[in-house]
Enzyme design. Sequence first.
Site, PDB file in Angstrom:
ATOM      1  N   ARG A 318       0.824  -1.210   0.000  1.00 20.06           N
ATOM      2  CA  ARG A 318       0.000   0.000   0.000  1.00 20.06           C
ATOM      3  C   ARG A 318       0.861   1.265   0.000  1.00 20.06           C
ATOM      4  NH1 ARG A 318      -5.552   1.832   0.809  1.00 20.06           N
ATOM      5  NH2 ARG A 318      -6.403  -0.264   0.841  1.00 20.06           N
ATOM      6  N   GLU A 718      -9.387   6.330   7.356  1.00 22.09           N
ATOM      7  CA  GLU A 718      -7.955   6.551   7.136  1.00 22.09           C
ATOM      8  C   GLU A 718      -7.603   7.842   6.374  1.00 22.09           C
ATOM      9  OE1 GLU A 718      -7.927   2.535   5.452  1.00 22.09           O
ATOM     10  OE2 GLU A 718      -6.050   2.242   6.515  1.00 22.09           O
TER      11      GLU A 718
END
Lengths: 770, 482
Positions: A318, A718
Amino acid sequence: MKDNLSPGISDDIRHDSAEKHVTGRADYTDDLTEPQGTLHAYLGLSKCAHGRITRLDLDPVRAAPGVIDVLTAADIPGVNDVSPAGNHDDPIFAEGEVRFWGQPIFAVIAETRDQARRAAALAVVEYDALPHALDPIAARDAGMGYVTDPLKLRRGAPEVALATAPHRITGRMVIGGQDHFYLEGQIAMAVPGEDEDVVIHTSTQHPSEVQHMVAHALGVASNAVVVNVRRMGGGFGGKETQMNLFCCVAAVAAKKWHRAVKLRPDRDDDMTATGKRHDFVADYALGFDRQGRIQGVSGDWYARCGFSADLSGPVTDRALFHADNAYFYPDVELRSHPMRTNTVSNTAFRGFGGPQGVIVAERMIEEIAYALGKDTLEIRKANLYQNGQLTPYHQEVEDQILPRIFDELEASSDYHVRRKAVLDWNARGGVIRKGIALTPVKFGISFTATWYNQAGALIHIYSDGSIQLNHGGTEMGQGLNIKVAQVTAEALGVDLSRIKITKTTTEKVPNTSATAASSGSDLNGMAALDACDQLLARLTGFAASAWNVPADQISIGETVRIGGETMPFADFIRAAYLARVQLSAAGFYKTPKIHWDRAKGTGRPFYYFAYGAAVSEVSVDTLTGEYEVDRVDVLHDVGRSINPAIDKGQVEGGFVQGVGWLTSEELWWNDKGELKTHAPSTYKIPLAGDRPRIFNVALADWSVNREKTVKRSKAVGEPPFMLAISVFEAIGMAVASVAHYRECPRLDAPATPERVLMAVERLRGGGTAA
Amino acid sequence: MTELRFLLNDTEISLSEVGASDTLLDFLRISRRLTGTKEGCAEGDCGACTVMVGRLTPVGLIYEPVNACIRFVASCHACHVVTIEHLRGQDGKLHPVQQAMVDHHGSQCGFCTPGFVMALYGLWMTNPDPTMTEVETALQGNLCRCTGYEPIVRAAFAATRAGGQAADALNTERENVASRLAGMRGRVDVARDGRNRAIVPADVDDLAEVMLAQDKPTLVAGATDVGLWVTKFLRNISPAVFIGHLMKDIAVDDQEIRIGAGVTYSEAAPVIAEHFPEVDSYWHRIGGWQVRNMGTVGGNIANGSPIGESPPLLIALGARIVLRRGAERREIPLESYFIEYGKQDRKPGEFLETIIIPRRGDALIAAYKISKRRDADISAVAAGFRITVAHDIITRAHVAFGGMAGIPKRAAHAEAALVGAPFARQSFEAAARAVAEDFQPLSDWRASAEYRRTVAANFFRRFWLEHAGGALPVRLPRAAGE
């Protein structure tokens, strides 16, 4: 499905536990009434970063007051492993060799927690020390290797682009890790049952994984293990996999002694023995033209993964997925290096590697801006994705909304006037310098492990008309339960007060994914909607046949209308019950469209992107390196908000947590590999006085998710975390002012007062005049 | 007395089995099943365990938020312990502070929330109209990881607007509680399992006797340090002598200020504000509110920390201390109390009784510290300055540092560079260079040696800039109290 929420549902409804929170009546795992005879476990941790255990004398532990037993690896009936990646590299108890300072070696079981804790300290452990490497570059140089397969993303020919670009810069950025500092620490209480059964009360984001890990550790089938989570006192990713070990130890002891066993480490042990956000060292090469348009990017992300893989694979993946942040790289190659180190195995933390990618993208923007003597905002705009362009992982960007967010935020924050004022302020010289920066975020929503993108829900309507809502997600403060309840209430047309939200339990919804990746509402909300649709279909069918009325003349809600007749919901449900209508439904959802070929580095790993931007202004004291955040303006995209108050809370909280990561929160190991910042006395998360003095947070209320999510909302947990990079960059600008912005400040993170002052001194060329 | 007595919410508690190291938090959670009070860190830094403690003082019964995790049960003798469970009224309605937290979405995960409610309760009770700075100062001892604090601060002001203090149970019951607590006072001597002994002396003369009678007793004042010996290092502190209720006098005459060793940071704060207003903001950076309500100036000195937030300032101010053994007293300069790391000038049976600070005269005074986080963080470097200037010449210079050596210590070379020099920029530049010769600081998790040296030198530059009367600001807005 309606895309618009009914009036009163898309509302600032407070957290379902708010009254219990403020009165101290919300039960956390440590507050549950303990079964009679509950025992307490405590872990014995290694005091060596890497070494062979040459002596392990536990007799003094066994002889201590109140001690019942001491457990080591040999006492685990099943498998001594809690690797969430299935790598078999994450022992519950170290055997023979320890691989980080703080690794559990044994557990002591005693009548009280105090006795267990005091006894654990009596163990005599001796080691034959082996060489250790703590940081990723040292690990690379020592040939420590990877904990999991690295990833490469490539598009075009970056070598050519870099070689032919008018400007080329190479640099390195060191990015610190972060402790989760959930206020409630790790905790598990195991209650043994008959046969092989055991019930675990714990505080995990991933009950199904705990269930599987405990089953493996006990050597029993998953159907013998029940995991219950009412709520967590904060998670942030730190309870996605890290609770597994605590639950396994409590379960093994509970089954062995046929007594309930609770395990709660002290904060110092919690911070020493559990994983954190990965620190990274990123080396980048960047080519760009005279207008500041990026032409080629090549980069290496070295991560401190710790001694085992844990989630380091997807985390380092990621980081690469977000190494572009919001910018188009025409030719690019990005490489991850998940380095094995002799430190605790790092794990998930809000953003999951994404922030460590995004911040390097923003560093490269700074490099260009300082090299060309321009406002970083101008460089950002020159490089923003346009719809139709491809990311380095070959996903087409289709939902770009940053240009509008930039326009609105520039106006609402008065960016250009304030930037001019900052430049004027700094031009006068002086000790106090200012900086201002506008930075964006574009964050991909979905688990990159495609199979995690599924969820279940179970809704019961009882014969009195009350409703119980269960879903696979866990509540850690993010307001997931109230959001799913709002969606359910709206779908069934009933009052929110009719719905009771229960604990999350593996008995109600099986095979759940972790509540993580900001996906909780997207996945579980849709699963609940599916259950509602089933219930409504059955109830409508019942009404149509029993009253002999066409379905389009039936509406179900607090007042049920069937043709010309009306009745209260409870009466209608009673009638349905007597007519033997099934009043329970299990819903299911899986995210459409997504796919990912990791070997090729291509696919559509993300269902959609969430966007946002922030303008931050700071003051920096150039005599000490201290700073204050004077003002922050945020405009953030949550699609069509299900609950603006809850979403705003996520934005504000995520932002301040991000500021902590980039400023005062520093992980510091001594050269023996012992983490010395392992409690709030030494590890400093932000306080109320550190929040921005002016903090304007707005949701982009015009944004609608172009994908079919629950009510066209977007995930929120997030993405706002990364908006704190605006603070970091503003500090950098204030620092750069001492050298008249001629040089990129190249701050490393976290920008502690020390790093800031040292950067000031470096840019001044060692001079000291104020 | 062989029983320890205090009020817990509405209930009178009487304990004969109490160990020296029994914490209030474990007592509440384990013995009384009052689980609203949470354990977050067990070291007084997160505030999740915040409770209110009421105690009798010469000006009456006062209530203060404190950390239950490092507060010992024995130190609660003759006190009123108020927990989160006590806030809800008889009618079941939420307290105004609780209602404000609900209305403003001040809780997310909720684990820190009871502690915040108790800190806000303390603020609401004692300051019905707080400024933003006062709200932030009241919340220095509470960590929240979810909200980013904005909604909690909004709730603090909303609770203020709601008012209702006069009707609060702690106010309506004040006289009754005060008389009940008064009836509990007196010496206590208790133990758990016949060992692990706790002694609460009746008064300072009693303390003097106890100190002579006991072998190596642990003196426990505010317990903000000793508490961690127990919760973190599992040390045995028995026999422990609890003195947090003693030596609370403050006396000011035209020569000096005499502060009893048991005076807390909070109790000393008004004296500091009146006599040394320049260091008021420094004083409020020591610990969080809960810690300042427990921690004592005497304890901060007596434990001999190489950092110690107050000793560098007090040494610079020329403080002296009175040490007492039995009926004997001796007075020494504070700076000579610190001999070397871990070693102080205190004899067996002796205890610190009084701190004497000379009145300032016309001296220029300053105190600085740097830390990773501005508030509630132990300093990497702390410094106190007292500079006297006559006819533009520096006639006296006292500059003391913490965090630069094994003990809090004066900067002899830097002082020498200043004394006799003109009150001018170049003199402070010279001192900034000279201070490098005074210390060889260490590198640790708080700061590198290089940073410590750089900052120590820059403190001299800052002192000059603050007193040079330039047009540009030399302090950050918040630090300047804006």
